[in-house]
Design a protein around this motif. Structure first.
Motif, short mmCIF file in Angstrom:
data_model
loop_
_atom_site.label_atom_id
_atom_site.label_comp_id
_atom_site.label_asym_id
_atom_site.label_seq_id
_atom_site.Cartn_x
_atom_site.Cartn_y
_atom_site.Cartn_z
N UNK A 329 43.36 70.04 40.43
CA UNK A 329 42.81 70.37 41.77
C UNK A 329 43.01 72.09 41.49
N UNK A 330 44.08 72.55 41.02
CA UNK A 330 44.14 73.87 40.59
C UNK A 330 42.83 74.61 39.98
N UNK A 331 42.48 73.70 38.90
CA UNK A 331 41.32 74.01 38.04
C UNK A 331 40.11 74.26 38.90
N UNK A 332 40.00 73.07 39.71
CA UNK A 332 38.64 72.97 40.54
C UNK A 332 38.57 74.01 41.55
N UNK A 333 39.96 74.44 42.09
CA UNK A 333 39.83 75.27 43.09
C UNK A 333 39.57 76.86 42.67
N UNK A 340 32.09 81.43 43.86
CA UNK A 340 31.69 82.13 45.13
C UNK A 340 31.94 83.48 45.25
N UNK A 341 32.70 83.99 44.27
CA UNK A 341 32.94 85.36 44.10
C UNK A 341 34.33 85.67 44.98
N UNK A 342 35.08 84.71 45.33
CA UNK A 342 36.39 85.20 46.16
C UNK A 342 37.49 85.62 45.07
N UNK A 343 37.30 85.17 43.61
CA UNK A 343 37.96 85.40 42.65
C UNK A 343 37.25 86.30 41.33
#
Length: 348
Positions: A329-333, A340-343
Motif C-alpha cells: 500500500x505504501x509503495x502504491x501510494x 501525479x506530481x504531488x511527490x
C-alpha cells in the motif's frame, strides 16, 4: 533485406520483457561473413561488467533477444575489454556500423564520447546510448528516471527495517548513481524520518572496478551490516552480486537493481533475501529503438522512461513483499504521488 513494418506505438513496460536475462557468456555475434550495409539488425556494445551481470547489461541483452525473435534478423552483442579507452569504444561502434548493423546501441554512459564521434560519420545508421544524452540527428538517448524507482525502494526499506538503519552501496561516485542514492534516501525519510541511511561508493571511477567487483560490493555491505543495517540497496552493476551475497549470509534484506534480481538463476541461492529490485526497463528501451528502426521511423533525441510509462518501477516477485504489513500500500501510494506530481523526487 530487413522488412519494413508499420510503426506502432511502443508501450514500454517494466514487466514486458520479464527481464529474466540469460546467465553468462563471452562475446557473441551471430553475423555472417557479409559486410553489406543495412542487411543486419540490432547490435549492442556492453558496459563494464558485460553480459552475466544479472543486472544492467543483461537487461539490455533481454531487449536484443526479444527483437531478434520478433524480426528474425542477425544480431551482435559485444563485450567490453579491461582498461579500454574511448578510442576502443569508438572502434567497436565503427566496426558494428560498417558491418551493417542498425541500430547500434552503446550500453552505458561511458559510450558518450565515442557515440558522438561515430554517429556523425555514419548518418544512415541509427545509434542509441543508454544512460546518457548525446546530441545527433541519428542518435536516440535512452534515459531513465532512476530516482523514481529508487524512491519506491526507499519506501520499501523504511517499511521493513527493524533496526532503523538501512544501507546504500553505489558502484561509482558519479551523477548517474547519485540519482539512485538521492531517490532512495528521500523515499526512506519520507516514509520514516527515524531511519538512518548509510551510504558508500565503491570507487571514484569505473576503471577502478566499481561496477565489476563483487568482492568490493560484499565488503561494503558487510561493513554496513556491522553497523546494524538490515536492508541494503545496491546500484553497483556486477559488484551488486557481492552486496546481495553479504545480505543473504547475514539474513538481512537486499534490494536489487535494474533487472528483477529475485528471478536471476545465478542468484537463486540468495533470492529469499532479495525483498525487491528497483527496475529500469533497459530491455524495453533497447527493443523500442529496434522496433522504431524496423518500422522505418527511428526514434531520435532524448527518450525518457519513467513511472508514467512503466519505464521504471519495483519488483513484487518475492512473495514476502506482499506479506509485510502496509508495504504494498505504501509503495502504491508513493507511485501514485510521483506520477501525479504531488511527490517531487530529488536527483541529487
Amino acid at each position: 533485406m530487413r522488412r519494413i513494418s508499420k510503426l506502432t506505438r511502443v508501450a514500454v513496460g517494466v514487466a514486458s520483457l520479464g527481464l529474466v536475462a540469460t546467465a553468462c557468456g563471452s562475446t557473441s555475434s551471430e553475423s555472417g561473413a557479409s559486410d553489406t550495409k543495412g542487411d543486419k539488425g540490432l547490435a549492442i556494445a556492453y558496459d563494464v561488467g558485460g553480459k552475466g551481470d544479472q543486472s544492467f547489461n543483461d537487461a539490455a541483452y533481454a531487449g536484443l533477444t526479444k527483437a531478434k525473435a520478433e524480426y528474425g534478423y542477425k544480431t551482435a552483442d559485444i563485450e567490453p575489454t579491461e582498461g579500454e579507452t574511448d578510442a576502443d569504444k569508438e572502434q567497436r561502434l565503427v566496426s558494428l556500423a560498417k558491418q551493417g548493423y542498425n541500430p547500434v546501441i552503446g550500453v552505458g554512459y561511458a559510450y558518450g564520447p565515442a557515440m558522438k564521434a561515430v554517429a556523425a560519420k555514419y548518418p544512415d545508421t541509427t545509434f542509441g546510448i543508454v544512460d546518457s544524452v548525446v546530441e545527433g540527428k541519428n542518435v536516440a538517448s535512452l534515459v531513465f528516471a532512476e530516482e523514481q524507482a529508487s524512491y519506491l525502494a526507499g519506501v520499501a526499506a523504511a517499511k521493513v527495517t527493524k533496526s532503523n538503519t538501512v544501507g546504500f552501496v553505489g558502484g561509482v561516485d558519479i551523477p548517474l548513481i547519485h540519482k539512485f542514492e538521492a531517490g532512495y534516501k528521500q523515499g526512506v525519510q519520507d516514509t520514516n524520518p527515524k531511519v538512518k541511511v548509510l551510504s558508500q561508493y565503491l570507487t571514484q571511477t569505473a576503471e577502478e572496478g566499481g561496477f565489476a567487483s563483487p568482492d568490493k560490493g560484499k565488503a561494503a555491505a558487510e561493513g554496513q551490516i556491522e553497523k546494524k543495517a538490515d536492508v541494503v540497496y545496491q546500484a553497483a552493476g556486477l559488484s551488486g552480486q557481492g552486496v546481495i551475497e553479504a545480505a543473504a549470509k547475514a539474513k538481512v534484506w537486499a534490494i536489487g537493481v535494474d533487472s528483477d534480481q529475485y528471478k536471476q538463476a545465478p542468484l537463486a541461492a540468495y533470492k529469499q533475501y532479495i525483498l525487491t529490485s528497483a527496475l529500469k526497463d533497459v530491455g524495453g528501451a533497447v527493443y523500442a529503438l529496434a522496433k522504431s528502426v524496423d518500422g522505418g521511423k527511428p526514434l531520435t533525441g532524448t527518450q525518457t522512461f519513467d513511472l508514467k510509462v512503466n519505464g521504471v518501477g519495483v519488483s513484487e516477485a518475492n512473495p514476502e513483499f506482499g506479506k509485510v504489513a502496509g508495504l504494498k500500500d505504501a509503495v502504491d501510494k508513493a507511485k501514485k504521488g510521483i506520477i501525479d506530481g504531488s511527490i517531487k523526487v530529488k536527483t541529487e
